[in-house]
Each structure stands twice: as structure tokens, then as C-alpha cells.
Design an enzyme around this catalytic site. Structure first.
Site, PDB file in Angstrom:
ATOM      1  N   ASP A 178       0.876  -1.173   0.000  1.00 38.65           N
ATOM      2  CA  ASP A 178       0.000   0.000   0.000  1.00 38.65           C
ATOM      3  C   ASP A 178       0.915   1.225   0.000  1.00 38.65           C
ATOM      4  O   ASP A 178       1.589   1.517   0.983  1.00 38.65           O
ATOM      5  CB  ASP A 178      -0.902  -0.039   1.247  1.00 38.65           C
ATOM      6  CG  ASP A 178      -1.862   1.141   1.316  1.00 38.65           C
ATOM      7  OD1 ASP A 178      -1.556   2.204   0.736  1.00 38.65           O
ATOM      8  OD2 ASP A 178      -2.917   1.006   1.974  1.00 38.65           O
ATOM      9  N   LYS A 203      -6.294  10.154  -1.077  1.00 40.73           N
ATOM     10  CA  LYS A 203      -5.308  10.938  -0.325  1.00 40.73           C
ATOM     11  C   LYS A 203      -4.442  11.765  -1.286  1.00 40.73           C
ATOM     12  O   LYS A 203      -4.962  12.666  -1.903  1.00 40.73           O
ATOM     13  CB  LYS A 203      -4.485   9.984   0.541  1.00 40.73           C
ATOM     14  CG  LYS A 203      -5.329   8.914   1.284  1.00 40.73           C
ATOM     15  CD  LYS A 203      -6.199   9.488   2.373  1.00 40.73           C
ATOM     16  CE  LYS A 203      -7.224   8.503   2.922  1.00 40.73           C
ATOM     17  NZ  LYS A 203      -6.714   7.201   3.368  1.00 40.73           N
TER      18      LYS A 203
HETATM   19  C1  LIG Z   1      -7.290   5.893   3.640  1.00 45.41           C
HETATM   20  C2  LIG Z   1      -6.435   4.700   3.469  1.00 45.41           C
HETATM   21  C3  LIG Z   1      -6.956   3.492   2.976  1.00 45.41           C
HETATM   22  C4  LIG Z   1      -8.429   3.327   2.632  1.00 45.41           C
HETATM   23  O1  LIG Z   1      -8.760   4.083   1.523  1.00 45.41           O
HETATM   24  P1  LIG Z   1     -10.266   4.623   1.255  1.00 45.41           P
HETATM   25  O2  LIG Z   1     -10.084   5.433   0.014  1.00 45.41           O
HETATM   26  O3  LIG Z   1     -10.638   5.433   2.455  1.00 45.41           O
HETATM   27  O4  LIG Z   1     -11.129   3.444   1.094  1.00 45.41           O
HETATM   28  C5  LIG Z   1      -6.093   2.431   2.808  1.00 45.41           C
HETATM   29  N1  LIG Z   1      -4.789   2.530   3.124  1.00 45.41           N
HETATM   30  C6  LIG Z   1      -4.248   3.668   3.622  1.00 45.41           C
HETATM   31  C7  LIG Z   1      -2.800   3.703   3.956  1.00 45.41           C
HETATM   32  C8  LIG Z   1      -5.050   4.786   3.817  1.00 45.41           C
HETATM   33  O5  LIG Z   1      -4.524   5.903   4.317  1.00 45.41           O
END
Ligand SMILES: *Cc1c(COP(=O)(O)O)cnc(C)c1O
Length: 413
Positions: A178, A203
Site C-alpha cells: 500500500d 489521499k
Molecule cells: C485511507 C487509506 C486506505 C483506505 O482508503 P479509502 O479510500 O478510504 O477506502 C487504505 N490505506 C491507507 C494507507 C489509507 O490511508
């Protein structure tokens, strides 16, 4: 091939319109006409694929140096689709400190489908190896995958993608990263051996707190085919207008991230020197102190715009947060505006307190997502909020004094 910043702006050719428009059109069509019954049209139904989504999917595949990209309705929808390529009985080694929604998806959803997940501190490579190997005597087969985040949240520990990938591949496990916190601007995990890269595009990639979106990129054709099946059958696809918002956000990624990092480092240094702050977590601090910490060797070109800090004992972190005026009190991160939050009450409240403390998320920990504002305004805002929290603490101490020792207080007056 164009360099990275040029790719951000026009990495993919806009060549499917006759108007000369410099941006790709948004195709708001759920279905596409066949030329004839016998024809095999490129597009037929928009869940299976549509030109607006394909543009974004090609864009992220190019930036992450992968073979195929996929856009989903949220980061979690992307993670769900990726995990659905595994089967009951498979075991996945998961970073002990992953995003709360991901933790819950593993532990409250996929365990019901027979997918086993084993948490491990991914900064401890020996522990990673032990977890991946399993335990043949007890019938625990080697893991099928290792799943982790490039930089952990909210303590900002840097994971060594190349080293973890080396271990995983020795035992035939896939590597899923991720990359939300750093983006391809600061690290391309596929180049370091990862097999699948994930993003909450909500984000940094979209970058303006105005869209929920997820992206995934695969390294090979086989994984690409399996993930395409999951995307098309689970159906959690990103709508065309949202695809276009993410596409546009990506064009300014490097500009935003440069400012966010610069601001984050200045704020980290300010907080480190502040008497009411006991610790600051920002990997850029070690590296700028000359002790490179091996972060460059870990493949990172920067440390992003998120940092966290603990206020000194006796200072109420809620009083700091409640007195901020430029920073908004909100979860999420990576957007143009600065946000502040209290992990133990907001992003990480679902973790039992003991578990939280065990992994280092204390009740005094505040997380900041630094935006692109003037850094002096951000620092002044933090300074006045810390002052206000101290006055608040002093006030409480006086109150305590006056209630327990009224006579003494009367004497002082
Ligand atoms: C926010 C986030 C997610 C989840 O993403 P959504 O767009 O809210 O479903 C997954 N991994 C990380 C590191 C995040 O900051």
C-alpha cells in the site's frame, strides 16, 4: 520516455477526440452500441471498462512502472479486490500497523472466508522471514503473500520494500504494498520487487479531499488478468467523473508533495524544539540530521507530508487540537489543506487501548497531515494551540489546588 514530472502532466496521449481538447473527455455512458451483432466492440458496458477509467488506469500503471492499472470506488474496494484473488486456506503475512480499515477487512471479513492473516512487525526482517516460512511441523505452510504499507501510520516507520520482497519471493509469496503515504513520486515499489501496488487515491493522488477512490497496479500479465476478473465481478469500479478528478489531481502531485514535504520538515523541526512536545515522528528528521537511516537505500526519495508528535505529560492533546484554527480537526490526509487528529480517539479508536499502546500509539499522540499553506501560518497555529493547552493545564492545576487546599490558596491571595 518522458521524465516523471512530464509524465504526471501528459504521460498518456489524449488522442480519442476530434476537437483538440487537451484533456480527455468524460464518457458518461453506461453502455456502448455495437456496429452489428457480429462485431466485437472495444467497449460494451461501463463496469467492464470505459475510456475515462482506462485513461486513469493507464496513467497510474505508467507512473508505478506496472503492466496494468485498475480504478476502484475506494481504497478499500481496491484492497478487497486484491485480497479476493486468494483462496480459503491461504495465509497472508500482514504488517502489524496497517490502516484500520485494512486490518478490519482482513480480520473481520476475510477470516470468515478462510483467509488467514498473521501480523508481523515488518521493520524486523527476521520476524518477517519467520512469519513467511510458517511452521511445517505444525502444518503451517509458507505464506502466499506479504502485505504492508510503505510508511506506517501514524508512527511513520519506513519499511524496506526491496528487503521484504527478497524474503517473500524466496518462499514464493507475493508482495503487496500500500503506497498511499508516499505515492510513485517518492517510491515505485514494483521497481523494488513488489508484485501489486495499492493506493487510496482519496489521499495524495487526488489531493483535494473531494473524492473517494482506490487504485491498484500489477507487475505481470497473469496477476493483471486475475485482478481484472475481481474488478469486473466484484464491481466496485470508480465512476467516470471521479476518474477524471483523480486524473487531474495526479497532474499536480509533485508540486503539492514538494511543498507538503518542505512544510512537514519545518514543522517537525519546530515541534522537536518545543518544550511542550516530547517526541516527534517524521523520518525526514533522521535523514536531515545526517544519520541517513538507510531510508535512501530503502528506495525512498522523500518522506511525505504526514508526521506525528506526542505532547508532554500534563498537556491535554485535545486542548491542543481544539485550539487549532488553520489546521482542520479531521481524519484523512494528503490533501492541500492541513489536517490534525488524535489517533487514539479518531483514526485508531477501534484498536483496544492495550493493543494501541503496545504498538506505540499513546493517548498523547497527535497526527498532522501537512498541506500546502504558508508554513509560518501553520507553525504559528501550532504554537498558539500549544500555548492555549498550557494555559488550560495551568488553569486545571489552579482549580485542583483551590479545591484541595482552599486555606493555602486564601493565604496566597
Ligand atoms: C485511507 C487509506 C486506505 C483506505 O482508503 P479509502 O479510500 O478510504 O477506502 C487504505 N490505506 C491507507 C494507507 C489509507 O490511508
Amino acid at each position: 520516455m518522458a521524465r516523471f514530472n512530464t509524465q504526471l502532466v501528459h504521460g498518456c496521449p489524449v488522442n480519442d477526440n476530434a476537437t483538440g481538447a487537451v484533456n480527455p473527455p468524460i464518457y458518461n455512458s453506461s453502455t456502448y452500441a455495437f456496429d452489428s451483432v457480429d462485431s466485437v466492440p472495444r467497449w460494451d458496458y461501463a463496469r467492464s471498462g470505459n475510456p475515462t477509467r482506462e485513461f486513469l488506469e493507464k496513467q497510474i500503471a505508467q507512473l508505478e512502472h506496472g503492466t496494468r492499472g485498475f480504478a476502484f470506488a475506494s481504497g478499500l474496494a481496491a484492497i478487497h479486490a486484491v485480497l479476493s484473488i486468494f483462496k480459503p486456506g491461504d495465509r497472508i503475512v500482514v504488517g502489524a500497523n496497517v490502516y484500520g480499515g485494512t486490518y478490519s477487512l482482513f480480520n473481520e471479513h476475510f477470516t470468515r472466508w478462510g483467509l488467514r492473516s498473521d501480523p508481523v512487525d515488518t521493520t524486523d526482517l527476521d520476524a518477517v522471514e519467520t512469519a513467511v516460512v510458517g511452521d511445517a511441523k505444525k502444518g503451517v505452510a509458507p505464506a502466499k503473500a506479504v502485505y504492508f504499507e510503505t510508511i506506517t501510520n501514524p508512527l511513520l516507520q519506513v519499511n524496506d520494500v526491496a528487503a521484504i520482497a527478497g524474503i517473500a519471493h524466496r518462499y514464493g509469496a507475493l508482495v503487496i504494498v500500500d503506497n498511499t503515504f508516499v505515492t510513485p513520486y517518492l517510491q515505485q515499489p514494483l521497481d523494488l520487487g513488489a508484485d501489486i501496488v495499492l493506493h487510496s487515491a482519496t489521499k495524495y493522488l487526488a489531493g483535494h479531499s473531494d473524492v473517494i477512490a482506490g487504485l491498484a497496479v500489477t507487475a505481470g500479465e497473469d496477476l493483471g488478468g486475475r485482478l481484472y476478473f475481481a474488478q469486473n465481478r466484484l464491481g466496485g469500479v470508480l465512476a467516470p467523473t471521479e476518474c477524471d478528478s483523480v486524473r487531474r489531481g495526479i497532474q499536480t502531485l509533485a508540486l503539492r508533495m514538494d511543498r507538503q514535504q518542505e512544510n512537514a520538515l519545518a514543522i517537525a523541526r519546530y515541534l522537536l524544539a518545543h518544550p511542550l512536545v516530547s517526541t516527534v515522528h517524521y523520518p525526514g528528521l533522521q535523514s536531515s540530521d545526517g544519520d541517513g537511516h538507510g531510508d535512501a537505500a530503502k528506495g525512498l526519495r522523500g518522506f511525505g507530508g504526514v508526521l506525528s508528535f506526542e505532547v508532554a505529560k500534563g498537556i491535554d492533546p485535545s486542548a491542543v487540537l481544539d485550539n487549532l484554527h488553520v489546521f482542520r480537526l479531521a481524519v484523512s490526509l494528503g490533501a492541500v489543506e492541513s489536517l490534525a487528529e488524535l489517533p487514539c480517539r479518531m483514526t485508531h479508536f477501534e484498536l483496544p487501548r492495550e493493543e494501541r499502546l503496545r504498538i506505540g500509539i499513546t493517548d498523547e499522540l497527535i497526527r498532522l497531515s501537512v498541506g500546502i499553506e504558508d508554513v509560518d501560518d501553520l507553525i504559528e497555529d501550532l504554537g498558539q494551540a500549544l500555548d492555549a493547552a498550557r494555559s488550560h493545564a495551568d488553569g486545571r492545576a489552579d482549580e485542583a489546588l483551590s479545591s484541595t487546599a482552599p486555606a493555602a490558596e486564601a493565604d496566597e491571595r
